[in-house]
Write a protein that holds these residues in place. Structure first.
Motif, PDB file in Angstrom:
ATOM      1  N   ALA A  15      69.536  42.737  42.715  1.00  0.00           N
ATOM      2  CA  ALA A  15      69.333  42.410  43.590  1.00  0.00           C
ATOM      3  C   ALA A  15      70.267  41.528  43.936  1.00  0.00           C
ATOM      4  N   GLU A  16      70.200  40.027  43.863  1.00  0.00           N
ATOM      5  CA  GLU A  16      70.577  39.119  43.958  1.00  0.00           C
ATOM      6  C   GLU A  16      72.493  38.691  44.061  1.00  0.00           C
ATOM      7  N   ALA A  17      73.059  39.524  43.029  1.00  0.00           N
ATOM      8  CA  ALA A  17      74.527  40.673  42.911  1.00  0.00           C
ATOM      9  C   ALA A  17      74.532  40.783  44.197  1.00  0.00           C
ATOM     10  N   LEU A  18      74.208  41.719  44.641  1.00  0.00           N
ATOM     11  CA  LEU A  18      74.202  42.197  46.171  1.00  0.00           C
ATOM     12  C   LEU A  18      74.291  41.631  47.254  1.00  0.00           C
ATOM     13  N   GLU A  19      73.689  40.998  47.272  1.00  0.00           N
ATOM     14  CA  GLU A  19      73.139  39.991  48.262  1.00  0.00           C
ATOM     15  C   GLU A  19      74.250  38.886  48.225  1.00  0.00           C
ATOM     16  N   GLY A  20      74.698  38.487  47.387  1.00  0.00           N
ATOM     17  CA  GLY A  20      76.264  37.630  47.168  1.00  0.00           C
ATOM     18  C   GLY A  20      77.249  38.437  47.459  1.00  0.00           C
ATOM     19  N   PHE A  21      77.354  39.281  47.430  1.00  0.00           N
ATOM     20  CA  PHE A  21      78.426  40.124  47.369  1.00  0.00           C
ATOM     21  C   PHE A  21      78.703  40.262  48.829  1.00  0.00           C
ATOM     22  N   ARG A  22      77.877  40.787  49.895  1.00  0.00           N
ATOM     23  CA  ARG A  22      77.456  40.748  51.044  1.00  0.00           C
ATOM     24  C   ARG A  22      78.136  40.016  51.799  1.00  0.00           C
ATOM     25  N   ARG A  23      77.671  38.535  51.504  1.00  0.00           N
ATOM     26  CA  ARG A  23      78.061  37.458  51.858  1.00  0.00           C
ATOM     27  C   ARG A  23      79.828  36.775  51.991  1.00  0.00           C
ATOM     28  N   HIS A  24      79.684  37.774  50.250  1.00  0.00           N
ATOM     29  CA  HIS A  24      81.113  37.272  50.054  1.00  0.00           C
ATOM     30  C   HIS A  24      82.431  38.432  51.070  1.00  0.00           C
ATOM     31  N   LEU A  25      81.891  39.095  51.105  1.00  0.00           N
ATOM     32  CA  LEU A  25      82.208  39.892  52.318  1.00  0.00           C
ATOM     33  C   LEU A  25      82.701  39.412  53.601  1.00  0.00           C
ATOM     34  N   ARG A  26      81.861  39.043  54.567  1.00  0.00           N
ATOM     35  CA  ARG A  26      81.463  37.879  55.395  1.00  0.00           C
ATOM     36  C   ARG A  26      82.027  36.513  55.456  1.00  0.00           C
ATOM     37  N   ALA A  27      82.071  36.242  54.491  1.00  0.00           N
ATOM     38  CA  ALA A  27      82.056  34.111  54.772  1.00  0.00           C
ATOM     39  C   ALA A  27      83.759  34.624  54.196  1.00  0.00           C
ATOM     40  N   GLU A  28      84.110  34.768  52.913  1.00  0.00           N
ATOM     41  CA  GLU A  28      85.238  34.525  52.243  1.00  0.00           C
ATOM     42  C   GLU A  28      86.257  35.414  52.824  1.00  0.00           C
ATOM     43  N   ARG A  29      85.748  37.009  52.781  1.00  0.00           N
ATOM     44  CA  ARG A  29      87.151  37.715  53.308  1.00  0.00           C
ATOM     45  C   ARG A  29      86.932  38.194  54.214  1.00  0.00           C
ATOM     46  N   ASP A  30      86.345  38.091  54.835  1.00  0.00           N
ATOM     47  CA  ASP A  30      86.566  37.677  56.488  1.00  0.00           C
ATOM     48  C   ASP A  30      86.714  39.539  57.237  1.00  0.00           C
ATOM     49  N   VAL A  31      85.676  40.545  56.089  1.00  0.00           N
ATOM     50  CA  VAL A  31      86.128  41.568  56.814  1.00  0.00           C
ATOM     51  C   VAL A  31      86.321  41.732  57.953  1.00  0.00           C
ATOM     52  N   SER A  32      86.118  43.294  59.012  1.00  0.00           N
ATOM     53  CA  SER A  32      85.377  43.534  60.648  1.00  0.00           C
ATOM     54  C   SER A  32      83.697  43.695  60.201  1.00  0.00           C
ATOM     55  N   PRO A  33      82.977  44.071  61.172  1.00  0.00           N
ATOM     56  CA  PRO A  33      82.001  44.466  61.023  1.00  0.00           C
ATOM     57  C   PRO A  33      81.941  45.448  60.562  1.00  0.00           C
ATOM     58  N   HIS A  34      82.698  46.294  60.912  1.00  0.00           N
ATOM     59  CA  HIS A  34      82.345  48.066  60.698  1.00  0.00           C
ATOM     60  C   HIS A  34      82.826  48.403  59.178  1.00  0.00           C
ATOM     61  N   THR A  35      84.177  47.740  58.577  1.00  0.00           N
ATOM     62  CA  THR A  35      84.291  47.687  57.122  1.00  0.00           C
ATOM     63  C   THR A  35      82.836  47.013  56.474  1.00  0.00           C
ATOM     64  N   LEU A  36      82.186  45.702  56.848  1.00  0.00           N
ATOM     65  CA  LEU A  36      80.771  45.705  56.784  1.00  0.00           C
ATOM     66  C   LEU A  36      79.816  46.148  56.686  1.00  0.00           C
ATOM     67  N   ARG A  37      79.451  47.349  57.556  1.00  0.00           N
ATOM     68  CA  ARG A  37      78.405  47.692  57.478  1.00  0.00           C
ATOM     69  C   ARG A  37      78.620  49.488  56.405  1.00  0.00           C
ATOM     70  N   ALA A  38      79.861  49.400  56.722  1.00  0.00           N
ATOM     71  CA  ALA A  38      80.673  50.583  55.531  1.00  0.00           C
ATOM     72  C   ALA A  38      79.931  50.996  53.890  1.00  0.00           C
ATOM     73  N   TYR A  39      80.676  49.295  53.607  1.00  0.00           N
ATOM     74  CA  TYR A  39      80.403  49.012  52.742  1.00  0.00           C
ATOM     75  C   TYR A  39      78.661  48.721  52.348  1.00  0.00           C
ATOM     76  N   ASP A  40      77.867  48.297  52.982  1.00  0.00           N
ATOM     77  CA  ASP A  40      76.761  47.642  53.060  1.00  0.00           C
ATOM     78  C   ASP A  40      75.894  49.024  52.571  1.00  0.00           C
ATOM     79  N   GLY A  41      76.747  50.560  53.401  1.00  0.00           N
ATOM     80  CA  GLY A  41      76.294  51.470  53.557  1.00  0.00           C
ATOM     81  C   GLY A  41      76.810  52.041  52.535  1.00  0.00           C
ATOM     82  N   ASP A  42      77.046  52.296  51.712  1.00  0.00           N
ATOM     83  CA  ASP A  42      78.000  52.695  50.591  1.00  0.00           C
ATOM     84  C   ASP A  42      77.470  52.068  49.128  1.00  0.00           C
TER      85      ASP A  42
END
Length: 310
Positions: A15-42
């Motif tokens: 659970a912590e790893a998944l939440e950390g990855f989500r923060r990583h996508l948003r803050a460090e990789r600066d992915v688009s909101p669309h990509t973030l939602r898609a990866y989140d769903g996957d």
């Protein structure tokens, strides 16, 4: 919570790893909101499966678990495009786990990528594009706006999200260029052409002031209520305006982008220039995204081959 889904059935480590990855996508990789939602769903789907098979820690996500999950997705009728994206999401996640030292080996590297069919969107012929833009009803503020939108989409080949993100100052009417912020926050300057420059100028002088409101800010294109135009509204405008003209293929803003690239190639533009205009990071993407019409090939053959002309 991860992406709005309770993770009670997961171990604390996963659970912590998944939440950390989500923060990583948003803050460090600066992915688009669309990509973030898609990866989140996957990954929501992945951790549901992980819970079902008893995986509660990151090191339990071995290649057998990942392949079994993807096989389940295939059995459920997921498209190749969806399977390809989910494979990419898993690869990014396991690479993140490996870099953080949460797993000793990266199982994502062992996953194959489903081949996606090269489906090209519908495009307009050159005479259809001219007819669309010449016959559009451009009366009133919304008419001026819609004409400017279609002229810019066709004249520049920008993505619909890039179009809606434009500010007034991004247009340089004197140089006939527009500054575009593309994927990965990569900025590029794109030629816009005289017809699109004129259409945007008319919209700014006679259309935008009628719709402008407190929430408009610097947005170049506005919705009917004065806020920044949303991509969904832009797509609806394109379909509606094409339907009004009639007797031509219905294309989306993406289709107009592809139309622009096709017509550039037909006019003699080289692939590298088209890559720059479209904002592709890789030339390979441009090669897939664009195609050369048979007429263009015949023209090149006539001009270049010793026995190509009569």
């Amino acid at each position: 919570m991860i992406g709005g889904v309770v993770t009670d059935r997961l171990g604390e480590g996963l659970a912590e790893a998944l939440e950390g990855f989500r923060r990583h996508l948003r803050a460090e990789r600066d992915v688009s909101p669309h990509t973030l939602r898609a990866y989140d769903g996957d990954l929501r789907d992945l951790y549901r499966y992980a819970a079902e098979v008893g995986v509660r820690e990151p090191d339990g996500l071995d290649v057998n678990v990942l392949r079994a999950w993807l096989a389940q997705q295939h059995a459920r009728g997921r498209s190749r495009a969806t399977l390809g994206r989910r494979t990419a999401a898993v690869r990014a996640f396991t690479a993140y786990l490996h870099r953080r030292g949460l797993i000793s080996k990266d199982p994502g590297q062992l996953l194959g990528t489903p081949k996606r069919p090269r489906e090209l969107p519908s495009v307009l012929a050159q005479d259809e594009a001219h007819r669309l833009l010449d016959q559009m009803d451009a009366e009133g503020p919304l008419g001026l706006r819609d004409l400017a939108i279609l002229e810019v989409l066709y004249g520049t080949g920008v993505r619909v999200s890039e179009l809606c993100g434009l500010d007034i100052d991004d247009l340089d009417a004197e140089r006939a260029t527009v500054r575009v912020l593309g994927k990965g926050n990569r900025e590029r300057t794109v030629p816009i052409g005289e017809p699109a420059t004129r259409a945007v100028g008319h919209w700014l002088r006679a259309g935008r002031p009628a719709l402008a409101a407190e929430q408009s800010g610097p947005a170049l294109f506005l919705g009917a209520r004065g806020g920044r135009l949303h991509p969904t509204s832009a797509r609806r405008i394109v379909h509606a305006r094409i339907a009004e003209v009639g007797e031509m293929s219905d294309v989306s803003p993406h289709g107009l982008r592809h139309t622009a690239a096709t017509h550039l190639l037909e006019g003699g533009a080289d692939l590298r220039s088209v890559q720059e205009i479209l904002g592709h990071a890789s030339l390979q993407t441009t090669q897939i995204y664009t195609h050369v019409s048979p007429e263009r090939l015949k023209q090149v053959h006539r001009q270049a081959h010793p026995r190509g002309a009569d």
